[in-house]
Each structure stands twice: as C-alpha cells, then as structure tokens.
Design a protein around this motif. Structure first.
Motif, short mmCIF file in Angstrom:
data_model
loop_
_atom_site.label_atom_id
_atom_site.label_comp_id
_atom_site.label_asym_id
_atom_site.label_seq_id
_atom_site.Cartn_x
_atom_site.Cartn_y
_atom_site.Cartn_z
N ARG B 90 36.74 4.02 43.85
CA ARG B 90 36.78 4.38 42.42
C ARG B 90 38.22 4.61 41.94
N GLY B 91 39.15 3.95 42.62
CA GLY B 91 40.57 4.12 42.24
C GLY B 91 41.26 5.15 43.12
N TRP B 92 42.60 5.23 42.95
CA TRP B 92 43.41 6.10 43.81
C TRP B 92 43.30 7.57 43.44
N TRP B 93 42.67 7.89 42.31
CA TRP B 93 42.95 9.17 41.66
C TRP B 93 41.86 10.22 41.82
N GLY B 94 40.84 9.96 42.67
CA GLY B 94 39.77 10.93 42.80
C GLY B 94 38.92 10.98 41.54
N GLU B 95 38.29 12.13 41.30
CA GLU B 95 37.35 12.23 40.17
C GLU B 95 38.03 12.64 38.87
N GLU B 96 39.38 12.82 38.91
CA GLU B 96 40.10 13.15 37.67
C GLU B 96 41.28 12.22 37.45
N PRO B 97 41.00 10.98 37.16
CA PRO B 97 42.12 10.06 36.90
C PRO B 97 42.93 10.56 35.70
N PRO B 98 44.23 10.37 35.72
CA PRO B 98 45.09 10.95 34.68
C PRO B 98 44.96 10.28 33.32
N PHE B 99 44.25 9.16 33.24
CA PHE B 99 44.30 8.34 32.03
C PHE B 99 43.54 8.94 30.84
#
Lengths: 217, 217
Positions: B90-99
């Motif tokens: 689900r991406g590099w960012w875990g469950e809180e992507p910065p976007f």
C-alpha cells in the motif's frame, strides 16, 4: 510546543519600521516606500496566488501558517489616540480582516470586543506582555501566536524576551524618519541565531530563531 | 488559476535526483546522501514543527500549500516491476501517507484504487501526461496539482510543457550514478524565470516559474 512569532517585519536601511503621521487615510503614514515590496497576497501559503512563486512570496507566506492568535498594538488597529471615540471604527480592513483568528489589541483604554464572520475577533486588553501572551496562547488553541506589530509592540515583546521567531525583511530604501524598530533593545540579537539571504527583488530576508528554545538547528 | 507544481526536488551536483537499486528496504535506493538534508517535517507549513524556522524549512514547507492532488511515477509508490503482484503493498508510507489528497500513479498495469482514512487515495492510471493532468486537476477541486516525481515523471511533464512551477534544491554531494533529472530536456530552462539563492545549510534553492503563464513578476 508553542512559539510567539513575528512575520513580514519590514525595516528600512536606516532602521525604521513604520511611518509618522498615521491618519484614517494613511494607515502606514509616510512609510509607503517600506510596504510597496509585497502585495499582501498569499499570506497563508503560496496556494491560490496568481503570481510567480518567488523567494519573497514563499517567505511572506509563512505569516499565517500554524498561527492561532495575534497580538497587536493599538496603532495597528486604528489611528485614534487616548480614550476610544464612539466612531464605529472596526479596523482598517473592512468586513474581512486577514487575521481569521482572535486578535488582542494592546490599549490602556476600554473598548468592546469586535467579531467578524471570517473568524477574526478583536479583544482590547490592558496588561503586561506576559499576561497578554498567556491570554493569546490560550485563544490560539495549541497553535502559535503572532506578534503582529507595530514596531513598538515588537520591541516591547523582544525586551521581555518573549519572542521565539522573527522574519525581518530589510527594504533597500531610506525613510529618514518614522518609528525605529531596534531602538533601546541593543544586543537583542545575541539571543538569536540569524540566517540572512538576499532575494532577487533587492530585499534582504532574515530569519531569527531564539537560541536554545525552539528545538535544535 | 491552476498550476502544476514540482516541490522539494533534490538534485546532486552531478545531476542525479534518485538512486539506483530501489528495493522494499531502500525506497530511495543509493541516494541517501541526497535526502538527508531535510527531515520531512512541516511540509504543509511551518506551524507545529519543533525546530528552528530556517530558509530551507520555509521553502520545503511550500510542498502542501494549496495542493489538491498529486501525480507520481510508479517507482515512487513501490519497488515492483511489471504487472502488480498481489502482495498487499500500500505504498512506502504506512497507514498515514503524507499526501492527504487524491494521488494518481502512472503505470501501464492495472491496479485497484487504494484509500486511506487521512484523505490520501491512490488511483492507478495508464494515460498520457495531458490526460493524467486533466484527471488530477478535476480531483484537485480548484487547487493546484503537484507533480510528485520521481525524476523520470518530472522530465516527462517538463517535456510536454505542462509544469508552471518547480522548487529545485541542489544538494552539495556527488552521487556518481542514479537517475538523472535533466537528461533529454536540454533548453527547458529557457521557458522559465529562475530565482536562485543559497541557504546557510549549503543547499542551493531554485524557484522556476514558467514565463508568461503564472501572472507577472
């Protein structure tokens, strides 16, 4: 963490930050040369500004970021002196003041609070800097407090060592007269780390961070 | 007005903007030296960052200001190649992507959309830059679109003349290998007005504004 911050503080080459002769028609008195360097747009961020994103603009855009309250001197609110007249004055900004937060106006004279639909309010307060800052900090609900000027107010808070950050913009003009920013607070720079850059407009930007207070560099 | 913007684009002295050898453990491959110059905090504004407000920080803080969608290459989303495996990535960012906005991931291979509680979503799209930008602009609901990289994606949008603003940070390191930012787009600088400043960290910041498109200087 909480910070008291100063933003977009213009200073002339000869050290003036505001003009003499402030009237209802001339909110910045004789200091027009000082403020013509920025159009005032995008003060909460670079979004939604139909203009190139310059270094000047990026730095002035810090003004509203993470700020939950402002403290200002009475001259920033209006040109009146002494007791407030019953003149219906609601500040220089019409019905959409740019602040959008609670603002605390320093004055020895009582005045009813004012509220605006966009979230701006003005509360008039007669107290020492430390007390005013406590009150503003409470109103800011975890965000920072902006010390909004004018120069005398900033000097007062610097003298009391209550400021963590300042963005000063040195404008390449001489005014000859007006209100001095630095008067009577000699050596205040020792408490700060100061980063200085020039931008292509001719402005010199300084970012003052209080040493040993706001994290580490 | 609508702008497609590039932010915090790091480039080494020898012109590299990303490392080789990207794996699940090393999202930026061999290019650690390029990204150690910024801690990633405060990318939506200088508020709420427990650190001095430097020129670097003020400029990197433009990243999220007024941005309503992002477009990124598939390598920014994950290290996979070819058809997407059923690996739960689900991406590099875990469950809180910065976007915190819709993001559009460029890929020739189909992938189900992903949604996160903080407002981030990923939609996977196989289309030309112009079409992707139209889709992102619609999703941005009047705000700007960030072209989020990596370097190949930025080159692609620059080549198609679809970018209005870029913040490039030249890092005083040499990488020797990696993905080049400027390859194959020689002369692209002619379309921009470029303002350059150095900051006290050693970084060189450039603000590129597309001539004759984003208001006037």
């Amino acid at each position: 963490m909480f910070r008291a911050r100063v933003h977009s503080q213009f200073v002339s080459l000869d050290g003036f930050s505001a003009g003499d002769h402030v009237t209802f028609d001339k909110p910045i008195g004789d200091a027009q040369a000082l403020f013509g360097w920025f159009d005032g747009r995008g003060i909460e961020g670079i979004g939604d500004v139909e203009a190139p994103v310059t270094v000047d603009r990026a730095l002035f855009a810090m003004w509203g970021q993470g700020v939950g309250a402002e403290i200002m001197g009475r001259k920033k609110f209006g040109p009146q002196h002494g007791p407030w007249p019953d003149d219906g004055w609601r500040g220089w900004w019409g019905e959409e003041p740019p602040f959008k937060t609670p603002c605390f106006v320093l004055t020895h004279h009582p005045h009813e609070p004012l509220r605006f639909p966009n979230g701006t309010s003005f509360e008039f307060i007669d107290a020492e800097p430390t007390q005013v800052l406590e009150r503003a900090q409470e109103a800011a609900k975890g965000l920072d407090v902006r010390i909004g000027g004018g120069p005398s107010t900033i000097r007062q808070f610097l003298a009391a060592d209550l400021i963590e950050f300042m963005h000063v913009a040195i404008v390449p003009v001489t005014l000859g007269h007006g209100t001095r920013l630095w008067e009577g607070i000699g050596g205040v720079e020792d408490r700060f780390t100061i980063e200085t850059i020039g931008s292509s407009s001719g402005l010199t930007h300084q970012l003052w961070n209080r040493k040993d207070r706001v994290g580490s560099a």
